[in-house]
Structures are given as structure tokens and as C-alpha cells.
Write a protein that holds these residues in place. Structure first.
Motif, PDB file in Angstrom:
ATOM      1  N   ASP A 157       0.831  -1.205   0.000  1.00 47.45           N
ATOM      2  CA  ASP A 157       0.000   0.000   0.000  1.00 47.45           C
ATOM      3  C   ASP A 157       0.869   1.260   0.000  1.00 47.45           C
ATOM      4  N   VAL A 158       1.488   1.539  -1.162  1.00 47.23           N
ATOM      5  CA  VAL A 158       2.432   2.668  -1.234  1.00 47.23           C
ATOM      6  C   VAL A 158       1.684   3.979  -1.495  1.00 47.23           C
ATOM      7  N   THR A 195      -1.706   7.006   0.284  1.00 51.98           N
ATOM      8  CA  THR A 195      -1.683   5.559   0.086  1.00 51.98           C
ATOM      9  C   THR A 195      -3.023   5.162  -0.525  1.00 51.98           C
ATOM     10  N   PHE A 196      -3.102   3.927  -1.030  1.00 51.80           N
ATOM     11  CA  PHE A 196      -4.383   3.467  -1.581  1.00 51.80           C
ATOM     12  C   PHE A 196      -5.436   3.365  -0.473  1.00 51.80           C
ATOM     13  N   THR A 197      -4.994   3.072   0.736  1.00 52.57           N
ATOM     14  CA  THR A 197      -5.938   3.061   1.865  1.00 52.57           C
ATOM     15  C   THR A 197      -6.497   4.466   2.093  1.00 52.57           C
ATOM     16  N   GLU A 198      -5.608   5.472   2.034  1.00 58.55           N
ATOM     17  CA  GLU A 198      -6.071   6.858   2.215  1.00 58.55           C
ATOM     18  C   GLU A 198      -6.949   7.296   1.045  1.00 58.55           C
ATOM     19  N   LEU A 241       3.094  -3.371 -15.174  1.00 61.73           N
ATOM     20  CA  LEU A 241       3.343  -1.933 -15.055  1.00 61.73           C
ATOM     21  C   LEU A 241       3.116  -1.436 -13.627  1.00 61.73           C
ATOM     22  N   VAL A 242       1.986  -1.817 -13.025  1.00 66.49           N
ATOM     23  CA  VAL A 242       1.729  -1.308 -11.659  1.00 66.49           C
ATOM     24  C   VAL A 242       2.746  -1.867 -10.670  1.00 66.49           C
ATOM     25  N   THR A 243       3.189  -3.116 -10.905  1.00 67.87           N
ATOM     26  CA  THR A 243       4.198  -3.695 -10.010  1.00 67.87           C
ATOM     27  C   THR A 243       5.498  -2.900 -10.126  1.00 67.87           C
ATOM     28  N   GLU A 244       5.783  -2.463 -11.348  1.00 68.79           N
ATOM     29  CA  GLU A 244       7.015  -1.704 -11.552  1.00 68.79           C
ATOM     30  C   GLU A 244       6.930  -0.298 -10.943  1.00 68.79           C
ATOM     31  N   LEU A 246       4.564   1.131  -8.869  1.00 72.88           N
ATOM     32  CA  LEU A 246       4.076   1.356  -7.499  1.00 72.88           C
ATOM     33  C   LEU A 246       5.008   0.659  -6.501  1.00 72.88           C
ATOM     34  N   ASP A 247       6.287   1.053  -6.576  1.00 68.61           N
ATOM     35  CA  ASP A 247       7.279   0.480  -5.649  1.00 68.61           C
ATOM     36  C   ASP A 247       7.884   1.573  -4.782  1.00 68.61           C
TER      37      ASP A 247
END
Ligand SMILES: NC(=O)c1ccc[n+]([C@@H]2O[C@H](COP(=O)([O-])OP(=O)(O)OC[C@H]3O[C@@H](n4cnc5c(N)ncnc54)[C@H](OP(=O)(O)O)[C@@H]3O)[C@@H](O)[C@H]2O)c1
Length: 284
Positions: A157-158, A195-198, A241-244, A246-247
Motif C-alpha cells: 500500500d504505497v 496511500t491506496f488506503t487513504e 506496469l503497476v508492479t514496476e 508502485l514500488d
């Protein structure tokens, strides 16, 4: 208004998509002649069809055009995109196009390679290098996730400084119709990272329904995206792409919106309230 009267016609590729329809709306409001680039074309208005994968459609769509918005589909970072977009840009340059803006993605080495390739044939290119679009949640691949209450991604959750496409469209229109943006690279983000939670909390507050973040495996993400109608190949590409990106590499907000528009970027909460008001999540 920052519009140069010698601009006669703007071609908006991806003109029916999330960024393109905002750009065509602004151009219409400002009385700027433009052509929507779409695979459908508009025979009734004499607008030829345009297909990135069919170079035989390129000449007709460029006829009489002197500014071009480049928005590749499915993604500028996908294999083959750099060659296709730069070939189109070279053709546009040869037909006398004077202004060009390229939609790109932040923290994506393949997209940066595409930017360089396009700039090599059109040095005055304006690059709109965007963070994760806020509108993915209201118009893009995350709409059904918001409606279901679960944002699922194959990453931790970056924080991400989601950019509002209303800002991106305003900058694109200025770059395509006015002076002062040629050769610029604008890194476009929102004013702060959430963050994605926020982000889920902000969306919950705007929609009145709970929205939570869930980290899933890559296989679960691909299966979910395919179930939502994305072709398997695109779902796989999106997962990669998102793995790359969203790090954590894109956490710091950039100043591109402020530099281009002379005002702060729109915030995520403001975007969410605006999208809810427009009825983005009123179905389901
Ligand atoms: N989503 C993000 O968070 C994000 C972040 C940074 C950068 N980007 C970049 O944003 C771009 C996508 O922009 P968007 O979200 O505005 O578009 P979009 O909403 O995904 O819409 C896709 C557009 O592309 C057109 N299209 C699809 N296939 C085509 C083809 N073969 N030839 C010509 N046009 C085609 C569609 O028009 P028709 O169906 O009418 O033909 C539509 O207008 C990608 O290049 C991606 O790299 C996205």
C-alpha cells in the motif's frame, strides 16, 4: 487566453478517452478547431478514422492539422509503442505540424524511451509525464473496484500523488495552442501522495460507501481485471506496469502542474467530490 491565432486545427488522438475528451471539450469551449482521433471516425463530419495499428489511416487524419496530442493505446510503456508513436510523430512533422504534446507515464523506463524517440523526430515536443490518474477510480479500470468496495492491487500500500486529469487537459491545451511550452518536460502529479488506503477513505467519504485497499497476488489481479473485461494481454501488461511503478519511486510530488499553470495542482479529495457530484459512482 493563451491561444495563438495561427493555430488552425488540433488533432487529438485518443480523443474519446479519459484525457482526450477533456481536451476536446476545452478546445470546443475555446473555439479552437480540432479533430477527434478515433478508430470509429465520424463519416457524417468527414472525420477520417484513425488507428495506431493501421498506418494507412495516418495521412488522412493529419491533413490540415498543425498541432497533435499524442495519446497511445493501450500504454506508452508497452512493447512496440515507442516505434509506432515516433513513426506517427515523424509523419506529422513532415506534414508541417508545429506543436506536439505526448502523454507519458512517470517512473516508466519504457515510456521515457518513447519520449526520447518522439523527441528525436520532433524536438519541440512537450512531454506530459503523469503519475497514476485519479480518474482511474471514476472512469478507468478501477470504477468497478470502487463500486465493489475493494481496491485490489498486486503491490504494497504505497503512497502515490494521483494527478487530476482536468489539470493534465488544461496543460495539454495550452501546450497545443500557445507559446512557451515547446521542448518542456512536465512531471504532472497531485499536490501530495496518498496511500491506496487513504485514497479509499477519500473515495468513501465522497461516495458514502466503504472503499478499502487489499493487496492481492499478481494472478488474482490479472483474473480480476480480465473478469472486468480487460483483454488478458492488457491485464498482464497492466499488472507488470503497476508492479514496476508502485514500488515507492513516484511518491514525491512534482511541480509540473504549478510550473505549467502557475497554480497548485488539484487535490485528490477535490477530485473525488467533483466526480461524485458528476455521478461517477451513482450506478451499482
Ligand atoms: N491510467 C494511468 O494512470 C496513466 C498514467 C500515466 C500515463 N498513462 C497513459 O495514458 C494513455 C491512455 O490515455 P487515456 O487514459 O486518456 O486513454 P483511455 O481512456 O484509455 O482511452 C483510450 C483511447 O485510445 C483510443 N484507442 C484505442 N485503441 C486505439 C487504436 N488501436 N488506435 C487509435 N486509437 C485507439 C480510444 O479511442 P477509440 O476507442 O474511439 O478508437 C480512446 O480514445 C496511455 O498511453 C498510458 O500510457 C496512463
Amino acid at each position: 487566453m493563451d491561444t495563438n491565432s495561427t493555430t488552425t486545427r488540433v488533432l487529438v488522438t485518443g480523443g474519446t478517452g479519459m484525457t482526450g475528451r477533456r481536451i476536446t471539450r476545452l478546445l470546443s469551449e475555446r473555439g479552437v478547431d480540432h479533430r477527434v482521433g478515433s478508430r470509429a471516425g465520424h463519416p457524417e463530419t468527414g472525420t477520417p478514422r484513425f488507428d495506431w495499428d493501421a498506418p494507412e489511416t495516418w495521412d488522412a487524419v493529419l491533413e490540415g492539422v498543425d498541432a497533435v496530442y499524442l495519446c497511445y493505446h493501450p500504454d506508452l510503456a508497452f512493447p512496440g509503442a515507442a516505434d509506432i508513436v515516433s513513426a506517427f510523430a515523424a509523419k506529422a512533422a513532415a506534414t508541417g505540424v508545429r506543436r506536439m504534446a505526448l502523454l507519458s507515464g512517470r517512473g516508466e523506463p519504457e515510456a521515457e524511451r518513447a519520449e526520447q524517440q518522439v523527441r528525436s523526430v520532433f524536438p519541440g515536443l512537450t512531454v506530459l509525464r503523469c503519475s497514476f490518474f485519479a480518474q482511474n477510480f471514476s472512469e478507468g479500470f478501477f470504477v468497478s473496484a470502487v463500486l465493489s468496495g475493494t481496491l485490489a492491487l498486486p503491490v504494497a500500500d504505497v503512497p502515490e500523488p494521483f494527478v487530476d486529469l482536468d489539470d493534465v487537459a488544461e496543460i495539454a491545451v495550452r501546450a497545443l495552442t500557445g507559446e512557451g511550452h515547446a521542448g518542456e518536460l512536465y512531471e504532472l502529479t497531485g499536490p501530495r501522495a496518498l496511500t491506496f488506503t487513504e485514497a479509499g477513505k477519500a473515495l468513501a467519504s465522497a461516495t458514502g460507501r466503504p472503499v478499502e485497499y487489499l493487496e492481492v497476488t499478481r494472478a488474482e489481479f490479472v483474473a480480476g481485471a480480465a473478469a472486468d473485461g480487460l483483454p488478458e494481454e492488457v491485464a498482464q501488461g497492466l499488472a507488470a506496469l503497476v508492479t514496476e511503478i508502485l514500488d515507492g519511486r513516484n511518491v514525491a510530488p512534482a511541480d509540473g502542474v504549478e510550473r505549467a499553470l502557475g497554480r497548485p495542482a488539484n487535490g485528490f479529495e477535490e477530485y473525488a467530490a467533483k466526480a461524485a457530484e458528476a455521478g461517477a459512482w451513482s450506478r451499482g
